[in-house]
Enzyme design. Structure first.
Site, PDB file in Angstrom:
ATOM      1  N   LYS A   4      48.367  21.392 -10.598  1.00 16.61           N
ATOM      2  CA  LYS A   4      47.900  22.888 -10.374  1.00 16.61           C
ATOM      3  C   LYS A   4      47.898  23.239 -11.859  1.00 16.61           C
ATOM      4  O   LYS A   4      46.997  24.078 -12.256  1.00 16.61           O
ATOM      5  CB  LYS A   4      48.751  23.528  -9.849  1.00 16.61           C
ATOM      6  CG  LYS A   4      48.624  23.425  -8.156  1.00 16.61           C
ATOM      7  CD  LYS A   4      49.429  23.959  -7.142  1.00 16.61           C
ATOM      8  CE  LYS A   4      49.519  23.307  -5.868  1.00 16.61           C
ATOM      9  NZ  LYS A   4      50.351  23.804  -5.083  1.00 16.61           N
ATOM     10  N   GLN A  12      55.772  27.131  -4.774  1.00 17.04           N
ATOM     11  CA  GLN A  12      55.486  25.607  -4.218  1.00 17.04           C
ATOM     12  C   GLN A  12      56.639  25.403  -2.978  1.00 17.04           C
ATOM     13  O   GLN A  12      57.848  25.551  -2.918  1.00 17.04           O
ATOM     14  CB  GLN A  12      55.593  24.580  -5.259  1.00 17.04           C
ATOM     15  CG  GLN A  12      55.462  23.300  -4.751  1.00 17.04           C
ATOM     16  CD  GLN A  12      54.009  22.812  -4.386  1.00 17.04           C
ATOM     17  OE1 GLN A  12      53.163  23.485  -5.181  1.00 17.04           O
ATOM     18  NE2 GLN A  12      53.646  22.475  -3.391  1.00 17.04           N
ATOM     19  N   ASP A  17      48.093  31.926  -2.085  1.00 21.81           N
ATOM     20  CA  ASP A  17      47.991  30.998  -1.240  1.00 21.81           C
ATOM     21  C   ASP A  17      47.588  31.689   0.136  1.00 21.81           C
ATOM     22  O   ASP A  17      47.323  30.783   1.012  1.00 21.81           O
ATOM     23  CB  ASP A  17      49.773  30.607  -0.998  1.00 21.81           C
ATOM     24  CG  ASP A  17      50.002  29.205  -1.396  1.00 21.81           C
ATOM     25  OD1 ASP A  17      49.018  28.423  -1.706  1.00 21.81           O
ATOM     26  OD2 ASP A  17      51.208  28.690  -1.409  1.00 21.81           O
TER      27      ASP A  17
END
Ligand code: NAD
Length: 295
Positions: free
Chosen positions: A54, A98, A121
């Site tokens: 990422k 994460q 997200d």
């Protein structure tokens, strides 16, 4: 009919290219450089790879990447304090913690602590509510990527019957909302659904997000249907003693009936990071009071 393989790698690369152009324009015309902060707790090997990938993709798109690595032993309060600091930092437009986080930390409390406008997200209940209400918000990345692939293959989805297998907050439910917003007719199937094969045979689009290797058989697929396989399962290959990745769809058989099908790997997977970058650009534009770019 043998299916056309949907090249998620290429579609994701094209999207990332367009995102980089948009980032360059934002810098040139508005002095805005989108910033994405990724927080990793602990030493999980797979999570470390995801976070590194990422970070690389963020920088390649011309955005700023902030990385925070916290020890496995960090308390929930300390993690939430880190999120608060990122919520308040104007250089950070998107925040991603994460998952999974260690068991002593509540994933849901972390999700709800991220400012909804920085929630790239798309998992905050406010963003889930916005999606369900059909109003602009931040949409979960894998569902967005899956629907982009379906649209690129079939064009307009209006009136088509989509069967989604899996009802998680992460994938199945947001895919259902996105497809409803595209005016598809949506069936959301799950582990208690009866007659799943028959149901799938009526689908113009099958989206499989279950986590069971090759569960969707070739004869579940109607001639010409589009099959989007979200599953990522690692299975043993006894002959070689190695492992390989397979999806939730029996690809070799399904491609004999489908009109379009995503491979695993190389289908939905690459779209996830591309959509994370896309969300970060939307978040940066909205925070700067600029209109959403067309991406
Ligand atoms: P999950 O375990 O949270 O949800 C699985 C869903 O499948 C549940 O809603 C359950 O009801 C349903 N299910 C289970 N058994 C079933 C059965 N026999 N018949 C019908 N439905 C059944 O999983 P998730 O987080 O939604 O992920 C699903 C899959 O997608 C996993 O393989 C995961 O690795 C993969 N995934 C891929 C990406 C990506 O970037 N490509 C991102 C997220 C998840």
């Amino acid at each position: 009919m043998v299916a056309k393989i949907i090249d998620g790698k290429k579609i994701a690369a094209d999207l990332r290219h367009n995102i980089a152009s948009e980032v360059a324009r934002l810098g040139r015309e508005h002095g805005v450089q989108p910033g994405l902060a990724v927080v990793l707790v602990g030493e999980d090997a797979a999570s470390q790879v995801y976070v590194r990938n990422k970070g690389v993709a963020t920088k390649e798109a011309g955005m700023v990447s902030f990385e925070y690595r916290l020890p496995e032993t960090v308390t929930e309060a300390e993690l939430l304090a880190q999120v608060t600091q990122l919520n308040e930092d104007p250089a950070v437009h998107g925040i991603l913690v994460q998952f999974p986080v260690p068991g002593h930390i509540s994933q849901q409390r972390v999700i709800e602590h991220i400012h909804p406008d920085k929630d790239v997200d798309g998992l905050h209940p406010i963003n889930a509510g916005r999606l369900a209400s059909g109003i602009p918000g931040l949409v979960p990345c894998t569902p967005m990527g899956s629907v982009i692939l379906a649209k690129q293959s079939l064009g307009k989805l209006e009136g088509l019957h989509a069967v989604i297998i899996g009802r998680s907050n992460l994938v199945g439910k947001p895919v259902a909302q996105l497809l409803l917003n595209e005016n598809a007719t949506v069936t959301l199937a799950h582990s208690r659904t009866r007659n799943l094969p028959e149901l799938c045979k009526t689908a113009d689009i099958i989206i499989a997000a279950v986590g069971i290797p090759e569960m969707v058989k070739g004869d579940w697929v109607k001639q010409g249907a589009a099959v989007i396989d979200v599953g990522i399962n690692r299975v043993d290959v006894p002959e070689t003693g190695k492992t390989r990745l397979v999806g939730d769809v029996a690809f070799d058989d399904a491609k004999e009936n489908a009109g379009y099908i995503t491979p695993v790997p190389g289908g939905v997977g690459p779209m996830t990071i591309a959509c994370l970058l896309r969300n970060t650009v939307f978040a940066a534009c909205r925070q700067a009071g600029l209109p959403d770019p067309i991406l």
